[in-house]
Design a protein around this motif. Structure first.
Motif, short mmCIF file in Angstrom:
data_model
loop_
_atom_site.label_atom_id
_atom_site.label_comp_id
_atom_site.label_asym_id
_atom_site.label_seq_id
_atom_site.Cartn_x
_atom_site.Cartn_y
_atom_site.Cartn_z
N ASN A 1 92.23 -17.23 85.29
CA ASN A 1 91.94 -15.82 85.14
C ASN A 1 90.79 -15.68 84.13
O ASN A 1 91.00 -15.79 82.93
CB ASN A 1 93.21 -15.10 84.66
CG ASN A 1 93.02 -13.60 84.53
OD1 ASN A 1 91.88 -13.10 84.47
ND2 ASN A 1 94.13 -12.88 84.48
N THR B 1 89.10 -13.29 83.06
CA THR B 1 89.01 -12.14 82.15
C THR B 1 89.69 -12.47 80.82
O THR B 1 89.62 -11.68 79.88
CB THR B 1 89.64 -10.86 82.76
OG1 THR B 1 91.03 -11.08 82.93
CG2 THR B 1 89.02 -10.51 84.10
N VAL B 2 90.36 -13.62 80.77
CA VAL B 2 91.07 -14.02 79.55
C VAL B 2 90.20 -15.00 78.75
O VAL B 2 89.90 -16.09 79.23
CB VAL B 2 92.42 -14.69 79.91
CG1 VAL B 2 93.18 -15.11 78.65
CG2 VAL B 2 93.28 -13.75 80.76
N LYS C 1 84.78 -4.79 83.63
CA LYS C 1 85.78 -5.79 83.28
C LYS C 1 85.56 -7.11 84.02
O LYS C 1 85.69 -8.19 83.45
CB LYS C 1 87.17 -5.23 83.61
CG LYS C 1 88.29 -5.95 82.94
CD LYS C 1 89.62 -5.22 83.11
CE LYS C 1 90.75 -6.22 83.19
NZ LYS C 1 91.82 -5.85 84.07
#
Ligand SMILES: *[C@@H]1O[C@H](CO)[C@@H](O)[C@H](O)[C@H]1NC(C)=O
Length: 416
Positions: free
Chosen positions: A73, A75-76, A114
């Motif tokens: 992931n 976005t982490v 994002k």
């Protein structure tokens, strides 16, 4: 044979649903010598079992000893950082290819920020920290250029809609990262084997349906130049690789001197304080930028004629009245237009022998595919500065045949 240790090791982020598979197959061919000592591919999708179309070639690439896949992931921040830790006993990564970014044109600004800006910025910051020798960002053609002529890298092109605004902003954010060995490769409309993404794929699929129905395919738009420059996926891969090889011995400062371009501000000033990492509107940001398109100088008409003639039909324009109506009610017309061909595609799939249990291809055209797009990027600079030679200079029947043959062989395309 080159010594494996002298070959770069590569991290490839994102793009499994666009061009990352083509790049992986270019770097580590199924038959032939790898260009890299090691390739780690990182994306949000699962490959076992696949949660996106992979095509029949990519799973073979994944089996090569040089290749590793990690589902993460992005976005982490910690997930991005640890993706840079090389496998035990291996040197740090040399090159990073950044193919991340949200490609669905109807996603909101919040999602774009994002998943496009933030993800690329996290990867860029980490890459700078780890001092990678090359960071190549792939920029998709989310711009509107003019109808006349082709546009070089110095021209200030207008981003298309929300998606274009934030993809473009991402370039500014990356350009602002000190010491990042960044090169931006800005491409035309990609097409090629195992590529289900993009408007050229859509044109091929829909043309086949009109060929099957023995009816002309009609466009909503009046005759005109409407440039939609194209590029083959093998050239997208080859261009990314050449950009990395070009900047690695130079470094950013020299690369900026040779090929740096100002990345202009194209956003609302109020966003600067709202979005983390967004540079100020008056900051002059420079980064090496190269366009990559083929030599076809494709237009709506030339692509439509090439794809329809391949399937034995013709490409026509609606008359003016229908055309005027379309401009006002495109969203409403989407369903009407699709009604003409979506059912016929289903029929083709159903009648296929052997059967097609599952295909990533669809004849459904969304409003982005039906909108008029004008993108003409001149390809001289990458040829002159990087010395890039196109492998597929022309979009023609031969490349369509190759695409269809490969889809047929894997059972994605109807055999009638
Ligand atoms: C990825 O991480 C973000 C932030 O923690 C989270 O909001 C999102 O749901 C995660 N996505 C997936 C697919 O797990």
């Amino acid at each position: 044979m080159t010594d494996a240790s002298s070959k770069p090791s590569v991290l490839l982020f994102g793009g499994l649903n666009t061009y990352a598979r083509a790049l992986a197959a270019f770097l580590v061919p199924v038959d032939g010598e790898a260009l890299v000592s090691h390739l780690r591919i990182v994306d949000k999708f699962s490959v076992h079992p696949p949660t996106t179309y992979l095509g029949s070639e990519f799973p073979k690439v994944l089996e090569k000893p040089e290749v590793e896949y990690q589902q993460r992931n992005l976005t982490v921040p910690s997930a991005v950082a640890s993706a840079f830790d090389p496998p035990e006993g291996q040197a740090p990564y040399d090159y990073v290819f950044d193919l991340t970014g949200e490609v669905r044109y109807d996603r909101t600004e919040v999602i774009q920020i994002k998943t496009t800006c933030t993800v690329a910025r996290l990867i860029g910051l980490e890459a700078a920290k780890r001092k990678v020798k090359a960071y190549v960002r792939l920029q998709l053609p989310f711009y509107e250029t003019h109808n006349k002529g082709a546009h070089d890298e110095k021209e200030n092109c207008k981003p298309f809609s929300t998606i274009g605004t934030w993809w473009h902003e991402t370039l500014r954010m990356l350009a602002a990262i000190p010491d990042l060995n960044l090169v931006i490769l800005r491409i035309g409309f990609g097409y090629g084997p195992y590529t289900d993404f993009g408007s050229v794929t859509s044109a091929i699929t829909v043309s086949s349906v009109y060929g099957y129905m023995k009816k002309p395919m009609r466009t909503l738009w009046s005759p005109g130049k409407n440039p939609t420059y194209t590029v083959h996926v093998e050239d997208i891969a080859g261009g990314l690789w050449s950009c990395a090889e070009w900047i690695a011995p130079l470094g950013r400062t020299k690369a900026d001197e040779t090929a740096g371009e100002v990345i202009p501000f194209h956003n609302e000033k109020s966003k600067v304080s709202e979005v983390e990492g967004m540079p100020g509107s008056d900051e002059k940001l420079v980064a090496p930028l190269f366009n990559l398109t083929d030599d076809s100088k494709s237009t709506l008409l030339s692509v439509g004629e090439t794809t329809t003639s391949f399937f034995g039909t013709t490409f026509e324009f609606f008359n003016f009245l229908q055309n005027a109506a379309a401009k006002w009610k495109l969203e409403e017309m989407v369903e009407d237009i699709n009604e003409h061909h979506v059912g016929a595609w289903t029929e083709m799939i159903t009648k296929s022998d052997p059967p097609i249990p599952n295909t990533p291809l669809t004849a459904y055209m969304d409003s982005y595919a039906l909108q008029k797009h004008v993108v003409a990027f001149d390809n001289s600079k990458i040829k002159e500065v990087v010395g890039y030679k196109l492998r597929h200079p022309e979009f023609n029947h031969d490349v369509i045949q190759d695409i269809i043959d490969k889809w047929k062989a894997e059972g994605s395309w109807p055999n009638l």
